[in-house]
Enzyme design. Structure first.
Site, PDB file in Angstrom:
ATOM      1  N   ARG A 125     -39.827  46.397  -8.638  1.00 16.91           N
ATOM      2  CA  ARG A 125     -40.208  47.608  -9.355  1.00 16.91           C
ATOM      3  C   ARG A 125     -40.238  47.501 -10.633  1.00 16.91           C
ATOM      4  O   ARG A 125     -39.700  46.894 -11.456  1.00 16.91           O
ATOM      5  CB  ARG A 125     -39.155  48.520  -8.842  1.00 16.91           C
ATOM      6  N   ARG A 168     -32.364  54.836  -3.881  1.00 19.03           N
ATOM      7  CA  ARG A 168     -32.915  54.307  -2.511  1.00 19.03           C
ATOM      8  C   ARG A 168     -33.588  52.997  -2.202  1.00 19.03           C
ATOM      9  O   ARG A 168     -33.164  52.266  -1.295  1.00 19.03           O
ATOM     10  CB  ARG A 168     -33.851  55.450  -1.957  1.00 19.03           C
TER      11      ARG A 168
HETATM   12  N1   CP Z   1     -37.771  57.289  -2.997  1.00 25.78           N
HETATM   13  C1   CP Z   1     -37.718  56.196  -3.872  1.00 25.78           C
HETATM   14  O1   CP Z   1     -38.441  55.386  -4.612  1.00 25.78           O
HETATM   15  O2   CP Z   1     -36.324  56.520  -4.605  1.00 25.78           O
HETATM   16  P1   CP Z   1     -35.554  55.500  -5.731  1.00 25.78           P
HETATM   17  O3   CP Z   1     -36.321  55.880  -7.002  1.00 25.78           O
HETATM   18  O4   CP Z   1     -34.229  55.976  -5.719  1.00 25.78           O
HETATM   19  O5   CP Z   1     -35.671  54.172  -5.443  1.00 25.78           O
END
Ligand code: CP
Length: 304
Positions: free
Chosen positions: A101, A51
């Protein structure tokens, strides 16, 4: 130049402005389709994501900009030993804004101290996830019509769940908030988050070990996955992973106008049958994530 590393980097007014902008983008997407023309977003993902990375990329594309980046550390020169600082100094020569990230808590903060373009924390270890929080706030606002006067239950892995830490911090901006933390004792909210809560008279909170007792009073239940990747041993994960599961029987205890949220990904903590209930809004939450990231990119790039 402004970064978003921690939700506390933004004032209540700045958060509310981003939410208003996101709502305007939802209403009038064509008005924003060229605002980031010739601008580039780099997504540096040293940890897996569906996401966050894809919504950032979709957001930039819908603003008329371009995207570049990598989706795993192994495909970057981090695998050869390059530091976060050197990676960010390099990428800021190619891109106008960076979403990062990283599994290490504090890595995006370090990046922001080295970068000459805005850095957005897209999740750092078990610490923070401020853009998920903007998504969650937009969801609460759109679904419940307000951000003050809410009773919210947060359930699951409150120790490692970075989305919970950032959301708790953000709710301190609003009036008459009641937070109920539902978790196994071993996965309870970290002391540093509780210390922050203690500074805010407008938020009351308590811990609970029973979903069934708490569900009838909630405006929103915020479910979270037990974060397998943060555990030191598999045995503990297996013992704790199914501590709290929201199924249709438990949903029946909730108010008719309450909502069920989850940052996703889900593993087992919400039964798939719950997806068809009108109170389940976690896929609408996913959709809000793109619009709020469009608003954030536009704001940090200061484009008109
Ligand atoms: N909510 C969220 O951070 O999903 P992902 O890990 O898929 O980015």
């Amino acid at each position: 130049m402004k970064h978003l590393i921690d939700i506390k980097d933004f004032t209540t007014e700045e958060i509310d402005d981003i939410l208003l902008l996101a709502e305007n983008i939802i209403e009038h997407p064509d008005d924003y389709s060229e605002v980031c023309r010739r601008k580039k977003l780099a997504t540096l993902f040293f940890e897996p994501s569906t996401r966050t990375r894809l919504s950032f990329e979709a957001a930039m594309l819908e603003l008329g900009g371009s995207v570049l980046g990598f989706s795993e550390a192994q495909s970057s020169s981090a695998s050869k030993g390059e530091s976060v600082s050197d990676t960010v100094k390099t990428v800021s020569c190619y891109a106008d804004i960076i979403a990062m990230r990283h599994p290490k808590e504090g890595a995006p903060l370090l990046a922001s101290q080295r970068s000459c373009v805005p850095i957005i924390n897209a999740g750092d270890g078990g610490h923070n996830h401020p853009t998920q929080t903007l998504t969650d706030l937009l969801t609460l606002k759109r679904e419940l019509g307000k951000l003050s006067g809410l009773t919210i239950g947060l359930c699951g892995d409150l120790k490692f769940g970075r989305t919970v830490h950032s959301l708790v911090s953000a709710m301190c901006n609003y009036e008459d908030i009641k937070l109920i933390f539902i978790s196994p004792e071993e996965l309870s909210l970290p002391a540093y988050v509780k210390s922050e809560l203690a500074k805010h008279q407008n938020v009351s909170w308590r811990e609970s070990g029973s979903m069934e007792e708490e569900l009838p009073s909630l405006d929103a239940i915020y479910m979270t996955r037990v974060q397998r990747e943060r555990f030191f041993n598999e045995e503990d994960y297996l013992r704790l992973k199914d501590s709290f599961i929201l199924d249709m029987e438990k949903v029946g205890l909730m108010k008719e106008d309450a909502i069920i949220m989850h940052p996703l990904p889900r593993v087992n903590e919400i039964s798939v049958k719950v997806d068809d209930d009108k109170r389940a809004c976690y896929f609408r939450q996913v959709s809000n994530g793109k619009y709020v990231r469009m608003a954030l990119i536009k704001t940090l790039l200061e484009v008109q």
